[in-house]
Design an enzyme around this catalytic site. Structure first.
Site, PDB file in Angstrom:
ATOM      1  N   VAL A  18       0.786  -1.257   0.160  1.00 38.54           N
ATOM      2  CA  VAL A  18      -0.087   0.010   0.010  1.00 38.54           C
ATOM      3  C   VAL A  18       0.666   1.292  -0.012  1.00 38.54           C
ATOM      4  O   VAL A  18       0.653   2.296  -0.938  1.00 38.54           O
ATOM      5  CB  VAL A  18      -0.780   0.147   1.219  1.00 38.54           C
ATOM      6  CG1 VAL A  18      -1.525   1.351   1.294  1.00 38.54           C
ATOM      7  CG2 VAL A  18      -1.803  -1.004   1.038  1.00 38.54           C
ATOM      8  N   GLY A 264     -17.085 -19.386  -8.926  1.00 39.02           N
ATOM      9  CA  GLY A 264     -15.783 -20.237  -8.853  1.00 39.02           C
ATOM     10  C   GLY A 264     -15.371 -20.881  -7.513  1.00 39.02           C
ATOM     11  O   GLY A 264     -16.299 -20.755  -6.619  1.00 39.02           O
ATOM     12  N   GLY A 268      -9.989 -14.844  -2.317  1.00 38.47           N
ATOM     13  CA  GLY A 268      -8.934 -15.107  -1.293  1.00 38.47           C
ATOM     14  C   GLY A 268      -8.130 -13.477  -1.086  1.00 38.47           C
ATOM     15  O   GLY A 268      -8.705 -12.737  -1.623  1.00 38.47           O
ATOM     16  N   CYS A 271      -6.993  -9.218   1.769  1.00 42.76           N
ATOM     17  CA  CYS A 271      -8.264  -8.139   2.352  1.00 42.76           C
ATOM     18  C   CYS A 271      -9.615  -8.883   2.687  1.00 42.76           C
ATOM     19  O   CYS A 271     -10.021  -8.903   3.743  1.00 42.76           O
ATOM     20  CB  CYS A 271      -8.227  -7.270   1.208  1.00 42.76           C
ATOM     21  SG  CYS A 271      -6.725  -6.410   1.038  1.00 42.76           S
ATOM     22  N   LYS A 332      -5.324 -14.514  -7.256  1.00 42.65           N
ATOM     23  CA  LYS A 332      -6.033 -14.206  -8.590  1.00 42.65           C
ATOM     24  C   LYS A 332      -4.728 -13.837  -9.482  1.00 42.65           C
ATOM     25  O   LYS A 332      -3.528 -13.803  -8.909  1.00 42.65           O
ATOM     26  CB  LYS A 332      -6.737 -12.633  -8.297  1.00 42.65           C
ATOM     27  CG  LYS A 332      -5.866 -11.493  -8.015  1.00 42.65           C
ATOM     28  CD  LYS A 332      -6.822 -10.354  -7.809  1.00 42.65           C
ATOM     29  CE  LYS A 332      -6.110  -8.947  -7.337  1.00 42.65           C
ATOM     30  NZ  LYS A 332      -6.836  -8.026  -7.302  1.00 42.65           N
TER      31      LYS A 332
END
Ligand code: UGA
Length: 478
Positions: A18, A264, A268, A271, A332
Site C-alpha cells: 500500500v 468459482g 482469497g 483483504c 488471482k
C-alpha cells in the site's frame, strides 16, 4: 500533474504494498515524496531500483520517479518526515492468522508522531478496526503532548486499490475518501485535497470512523456478491441452468451490475477473507449481530471442497493415487500473492485424500511460497510439465497463459484430458471440442458446442462431460 505552488511535500512511512503504491502515485502527480522504510533489506532493494513484490508497472515507475527527483527513500524516520506537510503511515494490520493486529500501527505512531512538523498532518492509510480508528486521534494527540508538541490534524484515508491494478486504481480512482479524525482548523483537509487534486474524482469528506466503514463496507459488499454468485451457481447446477447466462441478464439491471458475480472457488487474498472473518466474529453489542457476513464466509469456505468434489466426480469417484495438475496458485492473476489463496486449501484437501499434485503458477515466488505452506505439494516450471501425464487438471487462477493455452495439444500431454475450471474462465464448448471432460461452477452440462438450449436433467453433483475424444455426445456422470 501538480503545478508549482500546488506541490505538497509528502512522506510515506512503511513501503509495503500500500505504502509504495501511495508514494509512487503521489510522485507521479508531481508531489515531492519521501518514502521511509525501516526494513534494511527492503530499503536496499528499493534504492537499487527493484521492488520486493510483484505489481505490474510498479518497478518501472519507482525507477522513473526516483530519476525525476520527485521520489526518494530514507532509512531514518526523523530525517524522512521532518519536512513533510503530510505524513502517511501504511503498515500491516493483519495478524497472519485471519485476525486484526494494531500493535504495528501503535509502534509506528509512537515513533512517527513526535517527529511530525507542527504545521503538518498525519494521514493513516492502512485498513484498521473501527475501534482503533475511533481512538486514534486521542492516541496521536497524547503522543504529541508527551513529546511537548502541539496537536496535529489526524486523518484516515483508506485505499481502494486492487492488487494487480493498484497503480491504475490509485491514479484514476473512482472516489477519494478523507476521514477526518481531528482537524478543527480545516488546514489539514485543504492540504490533503490539494494532494489529491490530480485524482480527478469525487473527494468525500466524512468522519474517520465513517471512512473506516466506507472501506470495510465496500470490501464486505464485494465479498457478499461473490458468495451470492457461488450460491446461485450451486442452484444453477441443481436445476441445469447456466450461471453465465443468468448473471449476464442480471448485469443489465443497473441496480445490480455484473462485476464480482463470477462464480468459482471463492475469494482469497489479504483483504476480503480477513475483513469478512473479522466482521463475522465481531460482537459489538448484544443486539448487533453479523449473520450475513457469517453466511458469506461459510459459502466461501465451502468452495474449495466443491472443486475437489467435482474433481473426484470427473475422475470416476476416486482421488487416491490420481495425479492432478493444478494451474495457478496465486489468489488471482497479476499478483505473486498466495495469502489466503483458495488454491492452497484445494491442494491441502487433495493431498489429504491421497492425490498427487503438480502445481504450476507463472510466478516463481508464488510456487516456492506455496510449497513452504503446503508440505507435499510438488511444483513444475511450466504448464506443460504440470499437465504431462496428469489424470485431471484443476484451473484455480485464471492467468491469461492458461486461457490462451492450446488445449488440443494439452489434451495430448495429459493421461486423461479432464479439467475442473475453478474460475469459470474457459469456454466449455471449446474444451469439449478439444477432447476434454469439463466441469465448472453452475455452467450447464449439456454444452456440446451445438445447442445451448437442449434440456438435460442433472443432479447437483452431476458433472458435464464428453467421453475423451469420444463420439461427440455429452455424457452425464455423477
Ligand atoms: C480488494 C478490493 O477489491 C480493493 O478495492 C481493496 O482496496 C483491497 O481489497 C484492499 O482492501 O486493500 P484485492 O484483495 O486486491 O482487492 O482483490 P480483488 O480484486 O477484490 O479480488 C479478491 C478475490 O475475489 C480474488 O480471489 C478473486 O479471484 C475473487 N473474485 C473476484 C471472485 O471469486 N469472483 C469475482 O467475480 C471477482
Amino acid at each position: 500533474m501538480a503545478l508549482w505552488g500546488e506541490i505538497v511535500r509528502i512522506s510515506v512511512v512503511g513501503l509495503g504494498y500500500v505504502g509504495l503504491v501511495t508514494a509512487v502515485g503521489f510522485a507521479k502527480w508531481g508531489h515531492q515524496v519521501t518514502g521511509v522504510e525501516a526494513d534494511k533489506e527492503r530499503l536496499l532493494a528499493l534504492l537499487s531500483g527493484s521492488v520486493p513484490f510483484f505489481e505490474p508497472h510498479l518497478a518501472g515507475l519507482v525507477r522513473s520517479e526516483c530519476a525525476s527527483g520527485r521520489l526518494r527513500f530514507a532509512a531514518s524516520t526523523r530525517e524522512g518526515i521532518n519536512r513533510a506537510q503530510l505524513v502517511f503511515t501504511a503498515v500491516g494490520t493483519d495478524d497472519g492468522h485471519g485476525g486484526w493486529q494494531t500493535d504495528t500501527m501503535s509502534v509506528c505512531l509512537e515513533e512517527v508522531v513526535p517527529s511530525i512538523a507542527d504545521d503538518a498532518a498525519l494521514v493513516v492509510r492502512s485498513t484498521l478496526p473501527p475501534d482503533f480508528v475511533r481512538r486514534m486521534p486521542t492516541l496521536v494527540n497524547a503522543i504529541r503532548v508527551s513529546a511537548g508538541k502541539p496537536d496535529v490534524p489526524v486523518f484516515l484515508n483508506p485505499e481502494f486499490t486492487r492488487e494487480g491494478q493498484a497503480l491504475q486504481d490509485f491514479l484514476t480512482p473512482e472516489r477519494v475518501v478523507i476521514g477526518i479524525g481531528d482537524d478543527p482548523s480545516g488546514k489539514g483537509t485543504t492540504l490533503l485535497k490539494r494532494a489529491y487534486k490530480s485524482a480527478n474524482a469525487p473527494i468525500l469528506e466524512m468522519g474517520a470512523v465513517d471512512a473506516c466503514f466506507a472501506k470495510l463496507g465496500a470490501n464486505l459488499f464485494l465479498a457478499t456478491k461473490i458468495s451470492f454468485a457461488n450460491e446461485l451457481a450451486a442452484l444453477c447446477d441443481a436445476h441445469g441452468a447456466d450461471i453465465n447466462s443468468v448473471v449476464g441478464a442480471m448485469a443489465l439491471d443497473s441496480r445490480i451490475g455484473g462485476k464480482f458475480l463470477r462464480a468459482g472457488i471463492g475469494f482469497g487474498g489479504s483483504c476480503l477473507p480477513h475483513q469478512v472473518t473479522m466482521t463475522a466474529e465481531e460482537r459489538v453489542a448484544a443486539d448487533v449481530g453479523t449473520p450475513l457476513m457469517q453466511a458469506v464466509r461459510r459459502v466461501n469456505d465451502e468452495q474449495p471442497q466443491r472443486l475437489v468434489d467435482r474433481l473426484r466426480a470427473i475422475l470416476g469417484g476416486t482421488l487416491a493415487g490420481k495425479s492432478i495438475a493444478m494451474l495457478g496458485l496465486t489468489f488471482k492473476p497479476e499478483t505473486d500473492d498466495v495469502r489466503e489463496a483458495p488454491a492452497l486449501r484445494v491442494a491441502e484437501i487433495l493431498l489429504s485424500q491421497g492425490a498427487d499434485i503438480v502445481a504450476y503458477d507463472p510466478m516463481v515466488g508464488a510456487r516456492s511460497r506455496a510449497q513452504a505452506i503446503v508440505p507435499g505439494l510438488r511444483v513444475a516450471a511450466s504448464a506443460r510439465a504440470a499437465l504431462t501425464g496428469a489424470d485431471a487438471a484443476a484451473l484455480v487462477t485464471e492467468w491469461r497463459e492458461f486461457l490462451e493455452l492450446d488445449w488440443t495439444e494439452a489434451a495430448e500431454w495429459m493421461k486423461t484430458p479432464a479439467i475442473v475450471d475453478g474460475r469459470n474462465a474457459l469456454d466449455p464448448a471449446e474444451m469439449l471440442r478439444c477432447g476434454f471432460r469439463y466441469a465448472a461452477f453452475g455452467r450447464r452440462i449439456d454444452l456440446d458446442g451445438t445447442s445451448p438450449h437442449r434440456s438435460f436433467r442433472i443432479e447437483p453433483t452431476t458433472i458435464a462431460t464428453k467421453a475423451p475424444r469420444g463420439n461427440g455426445l455429452p455424457v452425464a456422470v455423477t
